[in-house]
Design an enzyme around this catalytic site. Sequence first.
Site, PDB file in Angstrom:
ATOM      1  N   GLY A  53       0.851  -1.183   0.000  1.00  0.00           N
ATOM      2  CA  GLY A  53       0.000   0.000   0.000  1.00  0.00           C
ATOM      3  C   GLY A  53       0.888   1.233   0.000  1.00  0.00           C
ATOM      4  O   GLY A  53       2.042   1.152   0.408  1.00  0.00           O
ATOM      5  N   THR A  54       0.341   2.367  -0.436  1.00  0.00           N
ATOM      6  CA  THR A  54       1.243   3.485  -0.639  1.00  0.00           C
ATOM      7  C   THR A  54       1.008   4.733   0.194  1.00  0.00           C
ATOM      8  O   THR A  54       1.600   4.859   1.246  1.00  0.00           O
ATOM      9  CB  THR A  54       1.306   3.836  -2.126  1.00  0.00           C
ATOM     10  OG1 THR A  54      -0.010   3.756  -2.627  1.00  0.00           O
ATOM     11  CG2 THR A  54       2.177   2.861  -2.856  1.00  0.00           C
ATOM     12  N   THR A  55       0.161   5.654  -0.225  1.00  0.00           N
ATOM     13  CA  THR A  55       0.207   6.964   0.430  1.00  0.00           C
ATOM     14  C   THR A  55      -0.939   7.216   1.414  1.00  0.00           C
ATOM     15  O   THR A  55      -2.102   7.002   1.083  1.00  0.00           O
ATOM     16  CB  THR A  55       0.204   8.086  -0.638  1.00  0.00           C
ATOM     17  OG1 THR A  55       1.206   7.766  -1.594  1.00  0.00           O
ATOM     18  CG2 THR A  55       0.504   9.422  -0.014  1.00  0.00           C
ATOM     19  N   ALA A 228       3.088   4.408  -7.770  1.00  0.00           N
ATOM     20  CA  ALA A 228       2.458   3.429  -6.876  1.00  0.00           C
ATOM     21  C   ALA A 228       1.242   3.987  -6.153  1.00  0.00           C
ATOM     22  O   ALA A 228       0.565   3.278  -5.431  1.00  0.00           O
ATOM     23  CB  ALA A 228       3.475   2.936  -5.858  1.00  0.00           C
TER      24      ALA A 228
END
EC number: 3.4.25.1
Lengths: 281, 260
Positions: A53-55, A228
């Site tokens: 998972g990213t931000t 991403a």
Amino acid sequence: MEANTRSTGRLPAAFLTPGSSSFMDFLSDHQPELLPGNKKLPPVQGAIEAPHGTTIVAVTFPGGVVLAGDRRATMGNVIAQRDIEKVFPADEYSAVGIAGTAGLAVEMVKLFQLELEHFEKVEGTQLSLEGKANRLSTMIRSNLGMAMQGLAVVPLFAGYDVDREKGRIFSYDVTGGRSEEQGYAATGSGSIFARGAMKKLFRENLSEAEATTLVVQALYDAADDDSATGGPDVARRIYPIVTVITEDGFRRLTENESSEIARSILERRLEQPDGPRAALL
Amino acid sequence: MSTPFYVSPQQAMADRAEYARKGIARGRSLVVLQYADGIVFVGENPSRALHKFSEIYDRIGFAAAGKYNEYENLRIGGVRYADLRGYTYDRDDVTARGLANVYAQTLGTIFSSSAEKPYEVELVVAEVGERPEGDQIYRLPHDGSIVDEHGSVAVGGNSEQISSYLDQRHRDGMTLAEALKLAVQALSRDTNGSEREIPAERLEVAVLDRTRPQKRKFKRITGRQLGRLLEADGATTASEAEADANAEAAAEAEASGNDE
């Protein structure tokens, strides 16, 4: 041991032994193999491929705090999932957003939610916000072995501090190091871009509506520069998850509310692709 | 060393049961009632911090009469059992039936083991369903037996008298205010039949409310809200909502009908 919890036999001694109010402590005494940090990894060459998972971004405003996350999970250069949820309520007055290895992170959140609920039920009162933040720190630290093999989990924790009557944000590193952030914070691969955007847009006196718009602007900028991180997906109707925590407790914006914010931002970006500008001087 | 006297198993068990019952009778009784939107727990408890009722899991509540340290121990054991089960499987896999079985086994083992003193507790485990038909109430006396109850249940020293009072007057679909008032009436009757007043500050009240939007349905009712509910069909206050007034009128009509 397992059979004891499944069968209808007498409660094992561990259940009736007076002790800590922590579910994790109970688990580590009674069934340590169930704790995520205790899982043994086989030796592996190189990094393990798993969805990431990213931000995640967070902003405080007078009266509360906003925590939001994009919806993309990636595995290498592949988009593993387009509608993953990475922001969860931790209890009534706090929420946690997670960046890093998705599978482990979701499990960690589940355990963290349970830890807070368990304490509340046993003690009859909630942990302080600081206490909750420290508990999360311990959990990340117990995952250090896996983090060293590339399976890191780096959350962002936000909550309304009932005693101090304000929203607060805590960020973490992979070793469980905890630091309180002033105003705004971000974690994950797109966080550098999101932080840049928030730095220019943040003010002390934001309203709740402005704060929710700000986090979506920041996520848009993160998606703009980080492959991403996913931007708002109008075609599939997938919008960022935005949560607000105030005196009244945790609230997740409905799909309509978050789509409205995302759409109005998109509209303006059609005119001005880089988004709102801060004054030069 | 003298040889111990022979005590028949029947006598030994009867003695243990009497010991436990006497211990339970020292505390005050409490009642658990079904009402239209859930299950209400009512008891007399002068302490604000040491509870007789508490949340075990999402839809499951716990009530206990008897010795505090013993039922507190069982309560925490139950919370641990429920949380571990929900963590290992799923939240939906935690049920009142499962929990009641574990309590029954635990109490039963303690009661029949001559090495331990019997627990002086009587428990109620209740789970609120999606609809009233789904509500479950289990009463667990000190010896580990288990009784599936409907409508209303009383535990504690004076429980037989209170339950017969409740059995005659409790009906399905009562409002919370009605159920609460009935519970208080039942609790304030002494063994000799005379009534005494229990002030609101000495009442501990909690509900499992199926209409709560949260997963966790347990809620304590205290302070102003409790006062409002207790007053609900007495002297009408100006601030009372119209809906309440209507409900009161209906309740009064029904009450007078019952009296005839």
